[in-house]
Design a protein around this motif. Structure first.
Motif, short mmCIF file in Angstrom:
data_model
loop_
_atom_site.label_atom_id
_atom_site.label_comp_id
_atom_site.label_asym_id
_atom_site.label_seq_id
_atom_site.Cartn_x
_atom_site.Cartn_y
_atom_site.Cartn_z
N SER A 167 0.83 -1.20 0.00
CA SER A 167 0.00 0.00 0.00
C SER A 167 0.87 1.25 0.00
CB SER A 167 -0.91 0.02 1.23
OG SER A 167 -1.76 -1.11 1.26
N THR A 168 0.34 2.34 -0.52
CA THR A 168 1.09 3.60 -0.52
C THR A 168 0.20 4.74 -0.07
OG1 THR A 168 0.56 4.23 -2.81
CG2 THR A 168 2.49 2.81 -2.46
N TYR A 169 0.84 5.79 0.44
CA TYR A 169 0.13 7.02 0.80
C TYR A 169 1.07 8.18 0.52
CZ TYR A 169 -2.67 10.40 3.40
OH TYR A 169 -3.43 11.49 3.75
N LEU A 170 0.54 9.21 -0.15
CA LEU A 170 1.28 10.43 -0.44
C LEU A 170 0.61 11.58 0.28
CD1 LEU A 170 3.39 12.11 -2.06
CD2 LEU A 170 1.72 12.18 -3.94
N SER A 171 1.39 12.43 0.92
CA SER A 171 0.83 13.58 1.63
C SER A 171 -0.08 14.36 0.69
CB SER A 171 1.95 14.49 2.14
OG SER A 171 2.76 13.83 3.08
N PRO A 172 -1.34 14.60 1.08
CA PRO A 172 -2.28 15.32 0.21
C PRO A 172 -1.78 16.69 -0.22
CG PRO A 172 -3.46 14.25 2.00
CD PRO A 172 -1.99 14.10 2.30
N ALA A 173 -1.00 17.35 0.61
CA ALA A 173 -0.47 18.66 0.24
C ALA A 173 0.43 18.59 -0.98
CB ALA A 173 0.30 19.26 1.42
N ALA A 174 0.95 17.39 -1.28
CA ALA A 174 1.88 17.22 -2.38
C ALA A 174 1.25 16.55 -3.59
CB ALA A 174 3.08 16.40 -1.91
N CYS A 175 -0.08 16.43 -3.61
CA CYS A 175 -0.74 15.80 -4.76
C CYS A 175 -0.31 16.49 -6.06
CB CYS A 175 -2.25 15.88 -4.62
SG CYS A 175 -2.94 14.79 -3.35
N PRO A 176 0.16 15.74 -7.05
CA PRO A 176 0.63 16.37 -8.29
C PRO A 176 -0.44 17.18 -9.01
CG PRO A 176 1.39 14.09 -8.14
CD PRO A 176 0.40 14.29 -7.02
N ASP A 177 -1.72 16.82 -8.83
CA ASP A 177 -2.78 17.54 -9.53
C ASP A 177 -3.34 18.71 -8.73
OD1 ASP A 177 -4.01 16.07 -7.59
OD2 ASP A 177 -5.56 15.20 -8.89
N LYS A 178 -2.71 19.06 -7.62
CA LYS A 178 -3.16 20.20 -6.83
C LYS A 178 -3.03 21.49 -7.65
CE LYS A 178 -2.14 22.67 -2.48
NZ LYS A 178 -1.67 23.93 -3.06
N ALA A 179 -4.09 22.27 -7.68
CA ALA A 179 -4.08 23.51 -8.45
C ALA A 179 -3.04 24.48 -7.87
CB ALA A 179 -5.46 24.16 -8.43
#
Length: 350
Positions: A167-179
């Motif tokens: 399983s993986t988890y990426l910090s939401p603040a670093a989502c690549p599709d963040k505007a």
């Protein structure tokens, strides 16, 4: 590891208070018991943009929409690997060191209250381990703070890791599709803590930590002077073209929470490269110097004090600097303490 002596006129930011140890892990809690968590904005309203949504049922797994990728966790991971300091410190703050098969990539020394727990976790690499080295640790989960943790020369593609049963988890603040014009909110940081609590069956610990951080932030802001007219430049690095905190990353979030004006808030993104001419034109009242091993606060101060056009600024001439460790600029458990210490630092210069 931070280095460089404290400078006259520079206020060094303290590390996070012991609220990171507000609760210990409850081994009896399972992912099936996890209460649903949802992304929230600063107003407390549910919002999926740029964050993640965790759900669970009484008999089913935890399912999270994390940065556009569905993460399904049937049972709390037992052999997680954290990539990047903030991910490591969230795990340690929740008392989950016994669930960690490894860790990698620190920017500073871990917070003192986590040092003993951190010492029990194998360090796989000073930077990112290769996927081969990562898989040698037999992880069942990988938690990264930056997209770079999941590049081919590091852990590898998240979807491919899922196919391998990791399983993986990426910090939401670093989502690549963040505007790029979407400001980061502290609620997003707290949502991350709650997501990790849900994944690891530590919802009570996560709730206690977030509650403590809410209280600490409210207390710091309530006690602060009115600094709404005080302008700040947050300088991360760069000499010919200084890299500064822009509108929408952790530096902008911290300045906003402290009630200060970010002089580069009109620029999109987390960070922006600007010119010294732009710095001089905006004439900040206070300059934050990010202290990193590769670009220390002392080096930054030497640079700005010798740069024509910048050295004449009143903030430079009067030594109105506040120093922060680089690790405080990544979304995580340090941010609330950084807000409080930024307030204290700026007040001390007025």
């Amino acid at each position: 590891m931070r280095r460089g002596a404290a400078l006259a006129g520079t206020v060094a930011l303290a590390t996070l208070a012991a609220c990171g140890n507000a609760a210990t892990d409850d081994e009896a809690t399972t992912a099936a018991d996890a209460t649903p968590t949802g992304a929230a904005t600063a107003s407390g309203d549910s919002s999926p943009a740029g964050t993640s949504d965790a759900t669970s049922t009484a008999s089913g797994p935890v399912i999270i929409d994390n940065c556009g990728l569905q993460v399904t966790v049937d049972a709390p991971p037992q052999r997680a690997v954290t990539m990047n300091q903030s991910a490591t410190e969230v795990m340690l703050a929740l008392g989950l060191e016994d669930r960690m098969a490894g860790t990698a990539y620190l920017d500073d020394a871990v917070l003192p209250q986590f040092a003993d727990a951190y010492a029990t976790v194998p360090v796989l690499s000073e930077a990112y381990p290769s996927q081969e080295a990562l898989l040698d640790a037999e992880p069942d989960a990988v938690y990264g703070a930056y997209p770079s943790a999941f590049q081919p020369d590091a852990a590898g593609d998240r979807a491919e890791l899922h196919e391998l049963g990791v399983s993986t988890y990426l910090s939401p603040a670093a989502c690549p599709d963040k505007a790029p014009d979407e400001p980061l909110e502290i609620e997003t940081v707290w949502q991350e803590i709650q997501d990790i609590g849900a994944i690891f069956g530590a919802t009570d610990q996560a709730a206690a930590l977030v509650e403590q951080q809410r209280s600490d932030l409210a207390e710091a802001v309530a006690a602060a002077d009115d600094m709404s007219s005080t302008t700040v430049m947050w300088w991360d690095g760069g000499t010919d073209a200084p890299s500064v905190g822009a509108c929408c990353g952790a530096p902008g979030m911290i300045m906003n929470a402290a009630g200060l004006q970010n002089v580069f808030a009109d620029i999109e993104g987390n960070w922006a490269d600007v010119s010294w001419e732009q710095v001089a034109e905006r004439d900040p009242d206070v300059i934050v110097l990010v202290d990193a091993e590769w670009s220390t606060a002392e080096e930054k101060r030497d640079t700005i004090e010798s740069t024509p056009g910048a050295r004449e600024l009143p903030a430079v001439a009067d030594g109105r600097f506040v120093e922060v460790p680089f690790s405080a600029t990544t979304p995580g458990v340090r941010n609330v303490r950084a807000v409080a210490d930024l307030i204290t630092g700026v007040e001390g210069l007025q």
